[in-house]
Structure formats: structure tokens, C-alpha cells
Design an enzyme around this catalytic site. Structure first.
Site, PDB file in Angstrom:
ATOM      1  N   ASP A 222      38.262  -2.686  81.201  1.00  0.00           N
ATOM      2  CA  ASP A 222      38.961  -2.689  79.919  1.00  0.00           C
ATOM      3  C   ASP A 222      40.287  -1.955  80.079  1.00  0.00           C
ATOM      4  O   ASP A 222      40.605  -1.444  81.161  1.00  0.00           O
ATOM      5  CB  ASP A 222      38.111  -2.036  78.817  1.00  0.00           C
ATOM      6  CG  ASP A 222      38.321  -2.710  77.462  1.00  0.00           C
ATOM      7  OD1 ASP A 222      39.507  -2.966  77.110  1.00  0.00           O
ATOM      8  OD2 ASP A 222      37.341  -2.997  76.762  1.00  0.00           O
ATOM      9  N   ASP A 242      44.903  -3.782  84.044  1.00  0.00           N
ATOM     10  CA  ASP A 242      45.623  -4.829  83.326  1.00  0.00           C
ATOM     11  C   ASP A 242      44.722  -6.056  83.271  1.00  0.00           C
ATOM     12  O   ASP A 242      44.398  -6.657  84.296  1.00  0.00           O
ATOM     13  CB  ASP A 242      46.923  -5.147  84.069  1.00  0.00           C
ATOM     14  CG  ASP A 242      47.757  -6.215  83.377  1.00  0.00           C
ATOM     15  OD1 ASP A 242      47.199  -6.990  82.568  1.00  0.00           O
ATOM     16  OD2 ASP A 242      48.965  -6.285  83.654  1.00  0.00           O
ATOM     17  N   LYS A 256      32.400 -11.872  76.983  1.00  0.00           N
ATOM     18  CA  LYS A 256      31.616 -12.002  75.757  1.00  0.00           C
ATOM     19  C   LYS A 256      32.525 -11.826  74.546  1.00  0.00           C
ATOM     20  O   LYS A 256      33.039 -10.743  74.285  1.00  0.00           O
ATOM     21  CB  LYS A 256      30.486 -10.968  75.727  1.00  0.00           C
ATOM     22  CG  LYS A 256      29.580 -11.054  74.493  1.00  0.00           C
ATOM     23  CD  LYS A 256      28.321 -10.225  74.671  1.00  0.00           C
ATOM     24  CE  LYS A 256      28.616  -8.765  74.820  1.00  0.00           C
ATOM     25  NZ  LYS A 256      29.195  -8.157  73.605  1.00  0.00           N
ATOM     26  N   HIS A 260      38.108 -16.162  72.424  1.00  0.00           N
ATOM     27  CA  HIS A 260      38.484 -16.750  71.130  1.00  0.00           C
ATOM     28  C   HIS A 260      39.607 -15.969  70.449  1.00  0.00           C
ATOM     29  O   HIS A 260      40.219 -16.467  69.504  1.00  0.00           O
ATOM     30  CB  HIS A 260      37.267 -16.915  70.209  1.00  0.00           C
ATOM     31  CG  HIS A 260      36.646 -15.644  69.721  1.00  0.00           C
ATOM     32  ND1 HIS A 260      35.676 -15.627  68.745  1.00  0.00           N
ATOM     33  CD2 HIS A 260      36.831 -14.352  70.058  1.00  0.00           C
ATOM     34  CE1 HIS A 260      35.302 -14.397  68.506  1.00  0.00           C
ATOM     35  NE2 HIS A 260      35.983 -13.608  69.292  1.00  0.00           N
TER      36      HIS A 260
END
Length: 355
Positions: A222, A242, A256, A260
Site C-alpha cells: 500500500d 508506488d 480486492k 473499480h
């Protein structure tokens, strides 16, 4: 003269925001938690007492509860709605604070972020946004209204409380249902040696999967601002980097509810990096995508909620909810050879993508 049904439909579409505000009110008052503390069922007087609602407001509380029961937020017994018993149902149970059941963390932050003033103002700006032409990347409605982008430092500058709510709410929302995935998709992680959990925040998902599959070495990837706030737990590895250029190599990469939020171009960049991070299909390499797969075949109710979530993406992100054809196009463009939808869980699909 319009039919009575047309008028009722007009009321519903025009005024349904009051249901959202009623839900927000219930969360702010702590109604789900109060009913839970009362044993999962409560009379109106007991609920009012637990919430310290003045006697003068108790009748109004009954009217709020009646609306929330009829909209499916709470359940009631056989007694009359205004004077009977109110119960938790599956929806209101995930709004109870301080209780974690099957890795289902409270969704109150998701509700409070989604019904916040800044979210409402962005939604009110849609009509003006549609009228404006744009050269270059089209800004989101949220960016157009607030001159800030969700998920980066500009949101914190706009409103630190909103930024915290969005971060907490997104983590809780994305971790919802992980217990079901672990139970129903045991083979998804069977035989894996290592997995990179892409953009998974504090590692809740990885830790939950590790309990069922201790043989898998997990790395959570992350942004530095997220990883820096996450204490080392000795269970999973944390890697700050990054997201568009650095994906730690592993036998599998899991995305996960990430793609979107992103534009086609950004999805392509990330999927390309993921493809380069995994071995061949013959060596067990795969990318696991858990995301919404829009499909009318799921039924009118589920399809309607998927299209609602697509409008959420339109207003607040550069992403969209995608059909299987959209996913196929993305995977092919990124250079993958094959994919399969392992199973659909409600609005979401679990997809394995192969190099």
C-alpha cells in the site's frame, strides 16, 4: 392524470434521500448498538431510555423506527410498529459498534462517509458537471465541486474528519465478507506459497486468510501514508511503494475491490505490473481479482444496486463498475492469456487471471 402508482414511485425516487438520512441518524444515535446491548430486541421505551432520548421526542423516535423497519434497516416482532419490539436484522447487525463477527467490522464509518455533507454536495453537482466540457482527463464530480480528490492528501486538506471517515469506511466495507470468501473459496489459496495483497490497508484481509492458510507468506502493498500507520504484527509483511510501478513478486497477487475505483488506463498499468510480478500459470501464478461484475442476470434487485454503485464511482472516482466483457477487455489488453470467474458472491465476483 398519472396513476397512483406513478405518484408513489415519484415520492420514492424524490424523497428516498430521507431514508439515507434516517439511517445516518440511527448510526449517529447509536441505535443498532443500543438494541444489541439490550439483547438484540428492544421496546420503544427501553430504546429511548438507552439512548437518553427525552420523553417529548419518544413518539418521533417511534416514527423514525417505523420508517427504518419498512425500509429493511431493522426488523420488528408481530406487535404494532409504533408500540412493539424492534430487532436487529442482518443489515443492522453490521452497524453494531465494538463487535466483530466473522471478520465483519462495523460499517458505521461507511454510512457516515457516504451520507456526509461533502458527499451530498458532490451529488448535487452532477447536473452542472455534465454541462461542462473538459480537455484532457475528465475530473470527477467530487473534484469539480470540492477541488479535491478522494483518497489523497487533498481530501485531508478539505476536511480531516471526512478523510478519516472515508479511509476507515473503505477499509471496513472492503473487508466485509472475507469470512465467506475464506469458507467458500478454500481452493483459491490452496497450494500457494506467497501472495501480495494489493492496496489492502491495514492487512485485515491477509491476517484473516493467514489463519486458515498459515503456509502462505503474505505481503501487504500500500501507499507509504497507509503502511507507516500500520503496526508490524509479525504475521504479514508490509511493503510501502508506488502502486503503479512496484508490485512485490509473489506466486499470486490479490486485488480486492481496488480496480473499480480506477480508470481504464490506470487499471491497465496496475494489471501489467501484477502480470510481471507473478510466474506462469503452470507454476501456479495468478492474479486474484475480487470485484463487482455487473450482470442483469443476477436479478433486478442486485442489478439495480450494481448500477447505483456505478453512479457512486461516476461521482467520486475515475473508475466504474464493470461487466464481464469489460473485465475481459482489460485482462486481454494487459497481456493475460486467460481468466475464469470462479464464483459470484452477490454483486461481487471472484476472478482468477492467468499470465
Amino acid at each position: 392524470m398519472p396513476s397512483s402508482q406513478a405518484q408513489a414511485d415519484l415520492w420514492r425516487h424524490t424523497l428516498y434521500y430521507l431514508t439515507s438520512m434516517g439511517l445516518r441518524c440511527a448510526v449517529k444515535l447509536g441505535i443498532p448498538t443500543a438494541i444489541h446491548n439490550l439483547g438484540g430486541v428492544s421496546s420503544l421505551p427501553d430504546l429511548a431510555a438507552a439512548l437518553s432520548i427525552p420523553a417529548s421526542k419518544q413518539p418521533f423516535l417511534g416514527r423514525l423506527m417505523r420508517a427504518l423497519v419498512t425500509s429493511g434497516v431493522f426488523a420488528n416482532g408481530k406487535e404494532r410498529l409504533l408500540g412493539g419490539l424492534f430487532r436487529l436484522n442482518p443489515l443492522s447487525r453490521i452497524l453494531v459498534e465494538g463487535v466483530v463477527a466473522e471478520e465483519h467490522h462495523s460499517q458505521t464509518s461507511f454510512v457516515l462517509a457516504g451520507t456526509s455533507r461533502h458527499y451530498m454536495e458532490a451529488a448535487l453537482g452532477m447536473a452542472d458537471w455534465f454541462k461542462k466540457d473538459a480537455t484532457g482527463p475528465v475530473p470527477t464530480v467530487f473534484e469539480d465541486v470540492h477541488s479535491a480528490s478522494l483518497f489523497d492528501e487533498s481530501t485531508a486538506a478539505l476536511d480531516p474528519e471526512l478523510d478519516a471517515l472515508v479511509t476507515e469506511g473503505l477499509a471496513a466495507h472492503d473487508n466485509l465478507g472475507i469470512g465467506t470468501i475464506i469458507r467458500e473459496f478454500h481452493d483459491l489459496f490452496k497450494g500457494l506459497v506467497s501472495l501480495t495483497d494489493f492496496c489492502c490497508g491495514d492487512g485485515t484481509t491477509s491476517r484473516a486468510i493467514t489463519k486458515a492458510h498459515p503456509h502462505v507468506k503474505f505481503t501487504v502493498l500500500d501507499l507509504p501514508k497507509v503502511i507507516d500507520k500500520t503496526p508490524s504484527d509479525g504475521i504479514v509483511n508490509y511493503f510501502a511503494g508506488d502502486l503503479f510501478h512496484t508490485v512485490p513478486k509473489a506466486q499470486a497477487v490479490m486485488l480486492k475491490l481496488v480496480l473499480h475505483h480506477l480508470s481504464y488506463e490506470d487499471c491497465f498499468k496496475i494489471l501489467t505490473q501484477c502480470k510481471d510480478a507473478i510466474p506462469s500459470r503452470e507454476e501456479g501464478g495468478k492474479v486474484i481479482v475480487i470485484d463487482i461484475v455487473v450482470a442483469p442476470s443476477l436479478g433486478q434487485v442486485m442489478f439495480k444496486e450494481q448500477t447505483l454503485m456505478d453512479i457512486l464511482m461516476l461521482v467520486f472516482t475515475r473508475g466504474r463498475q464493470r461487466s464481464e466483457n469489460n473485465w475481459h477487455e482489460l485482462f486481454t489488453k494487459a497481456g493475460f492469456s486467460d481468466y475464469k470467474i470462479v464464483k459470484k458472491l452477490g454483486a461481487r465476483g471472484v476472478i482468477e487471471v492467468y499470465k
